[in-house]
Structure formats: structure tokens, C-alpha cells
Write a protein that holds these residues in place. Structure first.
Motif, mmCIF file in Angstrom:
data_model
loop_
_atom_site.group_PDB
_atom_site.id
_atom_site.type_symbol
_atom_site.label_atom_id
_atom_site.label_comp_id
_atom_site.label_asym_id
_atom_site.label_seq_id
_atom_site.Cartn_x
_atom_site.Cartn_y
_atom_site.Cartn_z
ATOM 1 N N ARG A 218 0.791 -1.242 0.000
ATOM 2 C CA ARG A 218 0.000 0.000 0.000
ATOM 3 C C ARG A 218 0.818 1.283 0.000
ATOM 4 N N ALA A 219 2.114 1.217 0.214
ATOM 5 C CA ALA A 219 2.913 2.436 0.356
ATOM 6 C C ALA A 219 2.740 3.351 -0.856
ATOM 7 N N GLY A 220 2.309 4.579 -0.606
ATOM 8 C CA GLY A 220 2.142 5.567 -1.658
ATOM 9 C C GLY A 220 0.966 5.321 -2.576
ATOM 10 N N LYS A 221 0.129 4.351 -2.237
ATOM 11 C CA LYS A 221 -1.027 4.029 -3.079
ATOM 12 C C LYS A 221 -2.313 4.121 -2.272
ATOM 13 N N VAL A 222 -3.433 4.009 -2.962
ATOM 14 C CA VAL A 222 -4.746 4.007 -2.320
ATOM 15 C C VAL A 222 -5.299 2.588 -2.376
ATOM 16 N N PHE A 223 -5.555 2.025 -1.225
ATOM 17 C CA PHE A 223 -6.165 0.705 -1.146
ATOM 18 C C PHE A 223 -7.677 0.873 -1.275
ATOM 19 N N VAL A 224 -8.251 0.279 -2.310
ATOM 20 C CA VAL A 224 -9.707 0.292 -2.487
ATOM 21 C C VAL A 224 -10.260 -0.921 -1.751
#
Length: 353
Positions: A218-224
Motif C-alpha cells: 500500500r505504500a504511496g497508493k490508495v487501497f480500495v
């Protein structure tokens, strides 16, 4: 004044330790927590009535050890209504509190139940969710601004299917999107649909979106987070306080609010504390009211996938999209997924409240 007995709609209730500070960083007291819930009651109660309610309690304040509570305590007032729901995991019936009225809401606030997490279904038909939710959770250094971008992509997909959606802040780090249904459906249907859309976004925007639950991804991203669409999980209620450093609230916002925050790259535009939320409700009304009544049906993704190539093009509302992230235009075939495990509400030692 530390203790007080009040009468609420004919119910007598003793309030205790009113001066106790539950948010040390701001000095926000238990009395202010109760006052907030009493003032926001006309907005929050319609979203709680008839729903099994999990409470997250903070008897020692937000810096103390919390615990989840599902079963109604034995010392509850006789007028607090409950809903018996069988728990496969615990092999017993759990009697959930139903926050159906102001007195019950104030009683919960007096127990330092800062966070309220209702079921997506009504207790009378616990297997039929009335709404579908997408929890957009940013992995640092991403924040709610990136969630806004992902939310706008999701809105565009919903519109492709003729579905209306309604955003709210989580009151913590992210953004949550609700799709009202209020028609016969199942969690298998809503979870499968949500998982398909999460995977579609991950495929179209792998540098920004992740649909896998592993935190290492998840680092630097958006978990949907599509997995919230489950009979055994709950999502924080709209208008619920959150146990953060400040008394922030899961606040309904407009899509224009989301667009502005994204355009300005300003996360602070989507942070609201208790007094602000009361003022917003008095000015704007309940922005989440349509979630209670709007009737919508989920499409058959498999049928759509087979006909997508022959569907005519349609004009769509312009939304702010990064030039490096073109919006997805087609439906995805429903994926297979494993059933999620049940949540176990571990009970911690309770302080005096």
C-alpha cells in the motif's frame, strides 16, 4: 459539574464524569462528546435506526486502550432496544444495540462509545445490505487527495452503470463512497461487484491503486477496500466521531468538495471537527439522506462484459483526471474471491466512564 441526571423524551438517564477529557490534545471533554451527539442526532439517527450497532469505546480517552463492543451490556436501561443476531463465529446469539432514539444515542455517548459502526443491512433482514461501500485508504505518503482522484474515477464507473454515489470522509485518513441500493440483493453480489471494480482500477492505474489487502503493497497508493461489503464487517457511521488526536467526524461531502480538494491538492479541505459538522448540517441538511431511500440495482457484470463492445458511446460529465491516469471506460468480469474471516471483538479492560 461531573454528574447529572437528565430526562430525554421521557427517559431518565444519569450522566457521569462529564468533565473527563477524552481528547487530551484539544481538551474535548465527555460533556462535549455528549453535546455533539445530541446536536447531530437529527442527522445521524436515521442512519442508525434498525441497524445492529458495533461500538468502539474509549473509557480512558483516545490515548487509552479502546475495545469493541457488540453484545449489549447487561446494565443497559430497559428501554434500550436490541436485535438478536446469530453469530456463527461465537456459536451464540449476539444482542446488538439498536440506536433508535436520542436517549439511546446519549446513553452510548455517556459510555464513551466515541465511534459507532452500524451494519450495512437492517437487523430485520441482516443478509440484505441496503448499501454498498468502498473504503479508500491511503498508504503514506499518499493522503486523502489521492483518495479524491480514485473516488472520482469510481464515480465515473458508477455513472457508466447508471448508479449514483455519495462520498464522505472517513474522519481519519481516507474517503468512503456509498452506493445506495435499497432493493433486494446479497452480500455475495455487492462484494463481487466491489471487488471487480477495485481490480479494474488497479489494472488501469497500478501506480496509484491497490486492491490487495497486504499492507506491504500500500505504500504511496490508495487501497480500495471492497471487503467491507460483508455481513460480518461494519464501516464507521456517517456523522460518527473518530478517535483521532482531534474530535474529527466522518462527514458527508459533495462531489464538488471532493473535486476542489483534489484540484487544490489540499487535504485540509476534507477535515471536519465536531463543531464544524453541526454547523454544516444546520446549513446544508443531511447530504447523505438519499442513501436511505434511493433505490438502485447492481448490474450483471458478466452480461455487461459480453455486450460492452457493442454499447454506444455516451457523453460523460467532465471530472478532473490526471493526464497520466486516464479514466477506465469498461466494466470488468466479476472475479472469484475468498470469503473474509469474521472479526473477533476482543474485549479489553475497561476504565471508569
Amino acid at each position: 459539574m461531573t454528574d447529572s441526571t437528565v430526562e430525554i423524551q421521557g427517559r431518565h438517564l444519569k450522566l457521569s464524569n462529564l468533565e473527563k477529557v477524552l481528547y487530551p490534545a484539544t481538551g474535548f471533554s465527555k460533556q462535549q462528546v455528549i453535546d455533539y451527539y445530541a446536536r447531530i442526532a437529527p442527522a445521524i439517527l436515521p442512519h442508525l435506526v434498525g441497524r445492529a450497532l458495533t461500538r468502539k469505546r474509549y473509557p480512558d480517552g483516545v490515548d487509552g486502550e479502546p475495545f469493541y463492543e457488540k453484545n449489549a451490556p447487561k446494565y443497559r436501561p430497559e428501554w434500550v432496544k436490541t436485535a438478536p443476531i446469530w453469530s456463527d463465529g461465537n456459536r451464540r446469539t449476539v444482542y446488538y444495540v439498536l440506536a433508535n432514539d436520542l436517549a439511546t444515542l446519549v446513553w452510548l455517548a455517556n459510555l464513551a462509545a466515541l465511534e459507532l459502526h452500524p451494519s450495512l443491512a437492517l437487523a430485520k433482514d441482516i443478509t440484505c445490505p441496503t448499501e454498498m461501500v468502498f473504503d479508500l485508504d491511503p498508504g503514506p505518503p499518499a493522503n486523502i487527495v489521492q483518495c479524491c482522484q480514485v473516488g472520482l474515477w469510481l464515480r465515473e464507473i458508477f455513472e457508466h452503470f447508471g448508479l449514483k454515489s455519495f462520498p464522505k470522509t472517513s474522519g481519519s485518513k481516507g474517503l468512503q463512497l456509498y452506493v445506495p441500493l435499497n432493493t433486494p440483493t446479497t452480500y455475495d453480489a455487492t462484494k463481487t461487484f466491489a471487488h471487480a471494480l477495485a481490480q479494474l482500477l488497479e489494472h488501469e492505474h497500478p501506480e496509484m491503486v491497490v486492491s490487495d489487502m497486504k499492507k506491504t503493497l500500500r505504500a504511496g497508493k490508495v487501497f480500495v477496500d471492497w471487503s467491507q461489503n460483508d455481513e460480518h464487517k461494519t464501516t464507521v457511521a456517517v456523522y460518527s466521531l473518530r478517535a483521532r488526536e482531534h474530535p474529527t467526524v466522518s462527514t458527508p461531502v459533495t462531489w464538488e468538495d471532493v473535486e476542489r480538494a483534489f484540484k487544490k491538492k489540499d487535504a485540509s479541505r476534507l477535515v471536519f471537527e465536531a463543531p464544524q459538522v453541526v454547523s454544516r448540517f444546520e446549513k446544508l441538511g443531511d447530504l447523505f439522506e438519499p442513501v436511505l431511500t434511493l433505490k438502485q440495482r447492481l448490474p450483471d457484470l458478466k452480461a455487461r462484459a459480453g455486450t460492452a463492445a457493442t454499447e454506444p458511446a455516451r457523453s460523460e460529465r467532465d471530472v478532473p483526471i490526471d493526464e497520466h491516469h486516464p479514466s477506465p471506460r469498461k466494466a470488468a468480469r466479476a472475479p472469484q474471491h475468498k470469503k473474509s474471516s469474521r472479526e473477533g471483538p476482543g474485549r479489553k479492560k475497561m476504565g471508569k466512564v
